[in-house]
Enzyme design. Sequence first.
Site, PDB file in Angstrom:
ATOM      1  N   HIS A 296       0.841  -1.188   0.000  1.00 39.17           N
ATOM      2  CA  HIS A 296       0.000   0.000   0.000  1.00 39.17           C
ATOM      3  C   HIS A 296       0.882   1.246   0.000  1.00 39.17           C
ATOM      4  O   HIS A 296       2.020   1.228   0.491  1.00 39.17           O
ATOM      5  CB  HIS A 296      -0.929  -0.004   1.208  1.00 39.17           C
ATOM      6  CG  HIS A 296      -2.107  -0.911   1.029  1.00 39.17           C
ATOM      7  ND1 HIS A 296      -3.402  -0.514   1.289  1.00 39.17           N
ATOM      8  CD2 HIS A 296      -2.198  -2.197   0.595  1.00 39.17           C
ATOM      9  CE1 HIS A 296      -4.237  -1.509   1.039  1.00 39.17           C
ATOM     10  NE2 HIS A 296      -3.522  -2.550   0.612  1.00 39.17           N
TER      11      HIS A 296
ATOM     12  N   GLU B 138       1.147   4.274   1.493  1.00 41.98           N
ATOM     13  CA  GLU B 138       1.750   4.873   2.675  1.00 41.98           C
ATOM     14  C   GLU B 138       2.783   3.967   3.318  1.00 41.98           C
ATOM     15  O   GLU B 138       3.773   4.447   3.901  1.00 41.98           O
ATOM     16  CB  GLU B 138       0.674   5.252   3.691  1.00 41.98           C
ATOM     17  CG  GLU B 138      -0.322   4.141   4.005  1.00 41.98           C
ATOM     18  CD  GLU B 138      -1.542   4.203   3.109  1.00 41.98           C
ATOM     19  OE1 GLU B 138      -1.368   4.326   1.878  1.00 41.98           O
ATOM     20  OE2 GLU B 138      -2.673   4.130   3.645  1.00 41.98           O
TER      21      GLU B 138
ATOM     22  N   CYS C 175      -6.857   2.680   4.473  1.00 44.06           N
ATOM     23  CA  CYS C 175      -7.825   1.602   4.648  1.00 44.06           C
ATOM     24  C   CYS C 175      -7.915   1.230   6.120  1.00 44.06           C
ATOM     25  O   CYS C 175      -6.959   1.365   6.883  1.00 44.06           O
ATOM     26  CB  CYS C 175      -7.421   0.395   3.805  1.00 44.06           C
ATOM     27  SG  CYS C 175      -5.861  -0.355   4.288  1.00 44.06           S
TER      28      CYS C 175
ATOM     29  N   CYS D 128      -3.897  -0.044   7.054  1.00 43.05           N
ATOM     30  CA  CYS D 128      -3.051   1.153   7.023  1.00 43.05           C
ATOM     31  C   CYS D 128      -3.411   2.124   8.146  1.00 43.05           C
ATOM     32  O   CYS D 128      -2.528   2.806   8.687  1.00 43.05           O
ATOM     33  CB  CYS D 128      -3.187   1.842   5.670  1.00 43.05           C
ATOM     34  SG  CYS D 128      -2.543   0.880   4.283  1.00 43.05           S
TER      35      CYS D 128
END
Length: 790
Positions: free
Chosen positions: A492, A494, A551, A624
Amino acid sequence: NEYKSYLSMSAASILRQLQNARGPRSVNELTKGSRLQQHEVKSVLESLKTEGKAINIMNDIWCFNPKSNKAGTTSTSVSQKNMYTPPPVPKTNLSYNSPQSHQGRGSYNRPPSFPSQKPPSYSIPPVNVRPPRGVPQKRKATFTPPPPPPLANYEAPTRYQPPPVSRVNVAMLPAHQDKFSSTPDSSSNELTPKEKDLLVTMGSQNTPWTVDQLRRAHGLNMSASVVDSLVKKNFLIKLESKPVMFTIKPGAKLPSNPPKFPLPPKRPPDCQSSISGASNQIHVNNPLKKARLDIINSMKIDAINKNPISAVIELGQALGTSPMFQIVRTSGPTHRKKFHMRLTIGDQVFDSVSTNKKEAKVYAAEIALRSFHNQASTGKSSGESFIDVTQVKTRNPEYNASQAPDLRPVWYDRLNGTNFCDKIGKFSYDLYNKMAATVNSAFPGRKVISVFVLEDSRVSPVTWTPVSLGTGNRTITGDNINFEGKTVNDSHAEIIARRGFRRFLWKQLGIVQNGDENTYSFNSILEMQNSGKYKLHDKVKFHVFISTAPCGDSAIFPISEIANSGGSESIKKQHEPLMENERQGLMRSKMENGQGTIPISSDESELTIDGIIMGNQRVKTMSCSDKVSRWNVLGLQGCLISRFLDPVYMSSLTLGCLYHHGHLSRAVCCRYKNINLTPPYRLNHPLLGCVPGQEAERELGKTTEMSLNWCLGDARVEVTDGCRGRCGKGVISRISRKAILEEYNKFTGETITDYNKAKKEAVEYNEAKNVFLKNIAENKYGKWLAKPIY
């Protein structure tokens, strides 16, 4: 007797048919016109032949013998004058297929010769050819109008001939007539205001300047003609270097007026390269072109979060044109056709080739967006207008060094945007477009990007420098996971950007500890403490940008409840978390090979190696939102770096879309109540904001599985497959655990091969981590799942 009389009557009817016919008749036609059968018609014709009233032209083709009229048997229905008269036929059978001429199969009998008299010259007409009529038919009279009378004094029209244009020698015109010319008169030593400001700026620092540096320092649309004019007036000297640089001529009399624009910051001591006051503003003379670039800039952020086809159509409508997709041609075999798709936007054309029509359409739209966005950011297009998807090595794409961006620090005051959040959003999207242009591949679909930005207030004015970039929205699958740390489990955006940020900190530690060469445009951001550990400089901050809500807990809300308050310079740290029910604040895990999260209960079983390999357990990765909240407790630096550096926290967190202050503040920090941490660890509450003007839309398109990673100091961008966790077959990523452990061994001089063993040496970090996990259990938020230990 009755039968004989019946045959005679039939013979008369057949003879009448032959007389009335306009040409030869076949046996079948004669049979249809009588009541006899075919063999009876043939016997009647043979009897007529013996009587000399019928002639057998060829097999089953008969005609009337006109010589039989002398005997008195003439037809009363057709006059002799108008009857068709065939040429005389010799009494020999011309057909070699007749039984008389064929004595055996395959034998050839020469036809008998004619008597001493010469044979008549005749030709038998074809059977289906109709002979011409004897009496010509009268045609109907047609009316033909008389021609119109001629017009008096009428002249035919001639083509328009424009009047001749007199050529004017532009060089002979006086200088005052060219009122739109911005180039000063070189014959005069009088300086224009632009030239005065330029000389004052160059005189403030006794160093050579390039034209690009002068443009950035002035922040105006200055052309190279101003510099050339000063060279002709003997104020500047052109140095023979690459790139070409200019310096003030010794003894030149400089103007005493103060500079109109701020000066660039001075070069910091102990630094290899200087900071130039760069600006990401593109100055254009043409107002129509400037308006066009403003439209592209305003829609740049929306395009990242949308399907490329939808983004291209909206961009074309905003520019006043209609994008047109069309299949130019097809190639390849039938079972694997290649479709050549062409996208036309105004006068620009973009082509793509793929074995799938939809994929070709998406790739054409993607390279079009990349070209337009790069043009709006740098004033130049990416130069890529064609892509062959069947030939692109997506797993390990090539690097395009010609598109390498200039990543020097940028003045905060010169950034595009109305406020803090707007500036960091556009700054991050510009960085992504520049980095994506260096890879010879397209990444279709929606994109999630994250950027870490360094703010340095040690110099005046304040500068921003991009530190790390990450894109992606995938996690590794169970069949590709490697328990030795050779794969990237979470791709992902980040998470990838934070891994790049840790690599940047390792480089900074190498500069201050081991004396490594400082290749950055600023001094080291770390300071030594009395305890022997380093800390971040007080005037250095880090800002985090994510294109959408992380998320997990921060994204669990209906889109209709979004309160897009935007970002502003006056954002305060007063958070107002929203806790409406027991489901909010729970730990969540990402789904394997999917996009979404599920809550984790407190009695969740631990992950095991054999359970994942055998397929009894799915790979579960923390969301996340949970990882960002962990960074606000334990720091961005991670476990291994915490042995040498105090925790580093983010100063602000900005979202591109899907921003809800109540849910975001709860998810990233405020849900951990009564957590008691030992200094220097603390619960960090960053500034929260969102890029203003972004609409909350639900996009159904999937994101690309490819992921980009880069940190400041890297020579190129690295592309990994989010589902496989590698760059290619057998290629280990530079942000994997194994690569990070090599950075650790390089810094410490050790040869540790066990990653978990190295993490146990960070005592303070592990104590703060235990307090963090205990607080999760006390608040009944579930459980933190860790990867199985190898």
